[in-house]
Structure formats: structure tokens, C-alpha cells
Design a protein around this motif. Structure first.
Motif, PDB file in Angstrom:
ATOM      1  N   PRO A  77       0.793  -1.254   0.125  1.00 28.47           N
ATOM      2  CA  PRO A  77      -0.038  -0.035   0.171  1.00 28.47           C
ATOM      3  C   PRO A  77       0.887   1.502  -0.037  1.00 28.47           C
ATOM      4  N   PHE A  78       2.268   1.189   0.197  1.00 27.32           N
ATOM      5  CA  PHE A  78       3.149   2.521   0.119  1.00 27.32           C
ATOM      6  C   PHE A  78       3.757   2.738  -1.115  1.00 27.32           C
ATOM      7  N   ILE A  79       3.244   2.058  -2.042  1.00 32.03           N
ATOM      8  CA  ILE A  79       3.690   2.601  -3.462  1.00 32.03           C
ATOM      9  C   ILE A  79       2.500   2.391  -4.510  1.00 32.03           C
ATOM     10  N   MET A  80       2.910   3.201  -5.611  1.00 32.33           N
ATOM     11  CA  MET A  80       1.750   3.308  -6.476  1.00 32.33           C
ATOM     12  C   MET A  80       1.993   1.954  -7.305  1.00 32.33           C
ATOM     13  N   ARG A  81       0.683   1.409  -7.477  1.00 29.84           N
ATOM     14  CA  ARG A  81       0.417   0.333  -8.303  1.00 29.84           C
ATOM     15  C   ARG A  81       0.746   0.322  -9.705  1.00 29.84           C
TER      16      ARG A  81
END
Length: 492
Positions: free
Chosen positions: A488-492
Motif C-alpha cells: 500500500p505504500f507504493i503506486m501500483r
């Protein structure tokens, strides 16, 4: 005097303040209709009605096919009433009955075309590069759209805006010119008869300072479509930008009309006359700058003058009339002022140049078809829009010089040229900076072909497939099919 009411939320209403103003017949100079003088309160009522119709009630529940059916029904009603509406526009703006009959018989095609297009607005499935993601797009209506029209062709200019707006699912508030409001109010009767739900189409009449300002600043207005002067278009664009409203602006023109030595001369002469003296020169696309190749300059100009001499001025309701009055006293004064300016700047008036002296023209707002030769392109008569039957004639030597003169203008709405050389046709069509370029014809329009300007002649396009995109916004939908959520801490 005929008395009219505004059409708001499916009801015929007087102005809130109870005031009216007169609409004048340009041929007689006499008032013939009393129009409601709307104010801020009236404009707000129309916007609220349109917003309510967009968000609730039957309109948003209709299928796209249902919207198309209503539009085609409206087209049928316009066709049935074409002659009556044409006569109303002639009385209101002084244009020729032949011209207005052509327009009114052609206008239904806008409602048939966009009615057919209503259920063909399709999104796309995008083969996106993200794994386990399904991506598609939707094209959705904007909301409340405002159409502000000019006085020279009220219903045609309104149809440019109304047909695609309703096909896309928007609701609409029309503000016709204060000089020519009657035909738009008559159209509202047909909209009502066609069965459109209340609030989908509203008409507010009045003046720009009272009605126009409210329509262009209200928070519920999503889009403004305007046809008119460069100065007013600039103001609308500036105001709309403050709240990020979308705009389509079809503004002024100073269109070059170019004749080469290899042209079919008689056809070109007819085209030049049509380009400037049809509609008494009161069109944004008027070919008001005539560029003639020098080797045929004198011969061609003589033919233009000879044909102009045969033009019959008179009652615009008579089919034999070829040049009618101008629409307003303000426009008459403006045209006469530009004629004086041209003379002072050194242009030679070789035909016309004032008001006709015959007694039968004394009451109406007539100005003679006027031709100036010895014009330089830096003169005001060649750079500023006169919006009347005034032609500025400029010689040129080469194709390159013709292109340079044609493009030496802040406008770029239309252009035309006459030649039999296909290489020249392709080269000139690419080089001229204008939204529409006519070759061996002039003043040809179609509901299928985009119309709009370069430079100060406007923003966006009306008519054709391109125009409906101006009344839609695109939504991208992404659906994950993954069984678990990634980091959840990086752009997918």
C-alpha cells in the motif's frame, strides 16, 4: 405588437421584474414584438431548472435512444414549421427570405444527425499494462450548458449548440441576442410539443449585463457555447476560466477570398459576390478581403462591380430581393463609420459607399453594397471586422504573397480561393491559417463538417463528430481482479 414570454422549467413566464423591451423590424424600423427583459433572478431560475432536470426527473433516466427519438421529433416539427419560422427571422433580423427558408429547411438535419448519434457514444475497453486490472472508459454529459447566440442566424447558430448538447445528455439554457429573440422563443414551443421533459430546454431573454453575466458565472453551469464578437468572446472566456467552465467560442473573421489568374472567372465573380454581399455581409465567414492576382486585377474587379450593380435592394420578405437591410441601427452606424475610415486611410471607393437615397429605403436600415480598391492589408478596413457589405480589394503577385497577406490577420475563421491548379489547391489549403478553407466555392456549410476558428476567431469546433465531444467528459474506470492488495505504500 406581439407579446412573448420566457420559457423556464416547462412554463411560459414573464420576467420577474415585469419589464419588456421591443424587437424591431429592420425593413420598416418599427417595433413589432415585446420581449421579456430578464434579469439575474430569471437567469438563476432557468439554471436551477436545468440543474434539477439534469440530476433528477425523467431526463437522466431516458436511454440514449430515447433522447435521439426526441431530437428527431424536434427536427420533424422544425421542418413542418420551416416557412413560418423563416418569416419570423426575416422580420426580426432583416435577412432575405430565400436565405432564411434555406436555413430553416436545412436545420432539421442537425437534429436528425445528432439524434442518430445519441446512442452511438461509445467508450472503450483499454488493454491496460497493469496485471489483473480491467480498464474501460465512459463518456458522460457535462451538466447544464448555456448557449448564447448572435443576431444574424439565430436558429441555425442555436442548433449548432443545442443538438449535440442534448444528444450527449446535457440540459440547456439559451440566451438569444436581444435584437432577435422571437424565433428562439418560437422554437421553445416546438421543444415543448416534441415532449422534452421540463427544464431540459430553457430560454431566458434580455441583455448581456443582466442575463449574460449570470449565465456565464453561475456555479451550476458546466459549459458555455457562444457565437458573437471577439470582444464579448474574450470576456466570456476570461470569466469561464475562473471556475473552469468549458467553452466553445465561434467569434469574428476577416476572411481572405483569393482569386488566381487561372480561375474560372465567372464562377469566381459569383463566389466573391456571395461571400460578401449575401446576408448583407452580416456573417462571421464573410469573404471581406478580396485578393486578386495582379495580372487579372482590373478585369476581374470590373466584373465584380458590374455584378454588384445588378443587386436588387428591397423588402427581405420578397423573393426577388437580393440585398436587405442590416439588422440593427448600431450595426448600420458601425458600417458607415468604417466606410468613412477607409476613405480617410486612402482606399478608393469604386462602388457604393453610403446609404441608398431612394425614398423606399428611407425607413429601413439599409447601406449600399460597397467596394474599396487600392487597399493595403495594414489598413483598418482590411484588419478589422466590419460585419457588413463592405469589400476590401488587395492585389498580389505570387502564391507566397497571397499566403502572407491572407495570414496577416489576427483572425482565422475561414478562407476561400479560386484556381484550377491541383498542386496549388493542396499547397494553399495547407498554408492558410483558417478553420475552414473553401476551394472554388464559398459559404458552404454542413451539419457533418466541423466549423471553428484559428487565432482570435475562437476555440473549439461546432458541427460534425468533433462537436459532440465538446459536450462530454471522459471517465476512466479501473477494476482490480487481484485476490490480494499489493504494497500500500507504493503506486501500483
Amino acid at each position: 405588437m406581439q407579446t412573448y414570454k420566457m420559457f423556464i422549467d416547462g412554463q411560459w413566464q414573464d420576467a420577474a421584474a415585469g419589464e419588456t423591451f421591443a424587437s424591431y423590424n429592420p425593413f420598416t424600423g418599427e417595433a413589432w414584438a415585446a420581449i421579456p427583459k430578464g434579469k439575474k433572478e430569471d437567469a438563476e431560475r432557468a439554471i436551477v431548472a436545468a440543474q434539477k432536470a439534469f440530476t433528477s426527473g425523467p431526463w437522466p433516466k431516458l436511454t440514449a435512444s430515447d433522447r435521439g427519438h426526441l431530437l428527431r421529433r424536434l427536427g420533424d416539427l422544425i421542418a413542418e414549421n420551416a416557412e413560418r419560422l423563416a418569416k419570423i427571422e426575416v422580420v426580426d433580423n432583416g435577412k432575405l427570405i430565400n436565405e432564411m427558408l434555406f436555413q430553416l429547411k436545412y436545420i432539421p438535419q442537425w437534429y436528425y444527425y445528432f439524434g442518430g448519434l445519441a446512442d452511438k457514444i461509445e467508450g472503450a475497453v483499454i488493454p491496460i499494462d497493469k496485471p489483473e486490472t480491467f480498464n474501460y472508459t465512459r463518456h458522460e454529459p457535462l451538466g447544464v450548458c448555456v448557449g448564447i447566440t448572435a443576431w444574424n442566424s439565430p436558429l441555425l447558430l442555436l442548433s449548432y449548440k443545442l443538438a449535440p448538447a442534448l444528444a450527449a445528455g446535457n440540459t440547456f439554457v439559451a440566451k438569444p441576442s436581444e435584437f432577435t429573440s422571437v424565433s428562439t422563443l418560437e422554437l421553445a414551443k416546438l421543444v415543448e410539443q416534441a415532449g422534452f421533459p421540463p427544464g431540459v430546454f430553457n430560454v431566458v431573454t434580455g441583455f448581456g449585463a443582466d442575463v449574460g453575466e449570470t449565465l456565464t458565472t453561475h456555479e451550476h453551469v458546466a459549459k458555455i457555447a457562444f457565437t458573437g464578437s471577439e470582444a464579448t468572446g474574450r470576456k466570456i472566456g476570461e470569466v469561464a476560466a475562473r471556475s473552469f467552465k468549458k467553452v466553445t467560442l465561434e467569434l469574428g473573421g476577416k476572411s481572405p477570398h483569393i482569386v488566381f489568374a487561372d480561375a474560372e472567372i465567372d464562377n469566381a465573380v459569383n463566389g466573391v459576390i456571395s461571400g460578401i454581399f449575401a446576408a448583407t455581409g452580416q456573417t462571421c465567414i464573410a469573404g471581406s478581403r478580396l485578393l486578386i492576382e495582379r495580372k487579372i486585377h482590373d478585369q476581374f474587379l470590373e466584373k465584380v462591380i458590374a455584378l454588384a450593380r445588378t443587386a436588387r435592394m428591397g423588402d427581405p420578405l420578397l423573393t426577388s430581393t437580393q440585398v436587405g437591410p442590416v439588422t440593427t441601427t448600431q450595426q448600420l452606424d458601425k458600417i458607415l463609420g468604417y466606410i468613412d475610415i477607409a476613405k480617410k486611410e486612402g482606399a478608393e471607393c469604386v462602388f457604393g459607399g453610403g446609404r441608398p437615397t431612394e425614398p423606399e429605403f428611407s425607413k429601413g436600415w439599409f447601406v449600399e453594397p460597397t467596394i474599396f480598391s487600392s487597399v493595403r492589408n495594414d489598413m483598418r478596413i482590411a484588419q478589422e471586422e466590419v460585419f457588413g457589405p463592405v469589400l476590401a480589394v488587395i492585389p498580389f503577385e505570387t502564391d507566397e504573397e497571397a499566403i502572407q497577406i491572407a495570414n496577416d490577420s489576427r483572425y482565422g475563421l475561414a478562407a476561400g480561393f479560386w484556381t484550377q491548379d491541383m498542386r496549388r489547391i493542396l499547397r494553399m489549403s495547407a498554408a492558410i491559417q483558417a478553420g475552414t478553407v473553401w476551394v472554388n466555392t464559398y459559404r458552404t456549410i454542413s451539419y457533418m463538417s466541423p466549423l471553428g476558428g484559428y487565432k482570435h476567431s475562437g476555440i473549439g469546433r461546432e458541427n460534425g463528430l468533433a462537436s459532440i465531444q465538446n459536450y462530454l467528459q471522459t471517465k476512466s474506470v479501473m477494476i482490480s481482479t487481484a485476490s490480494s492488495v499489493a504494497n500500500p505504500f507504493i503506486m501500483r
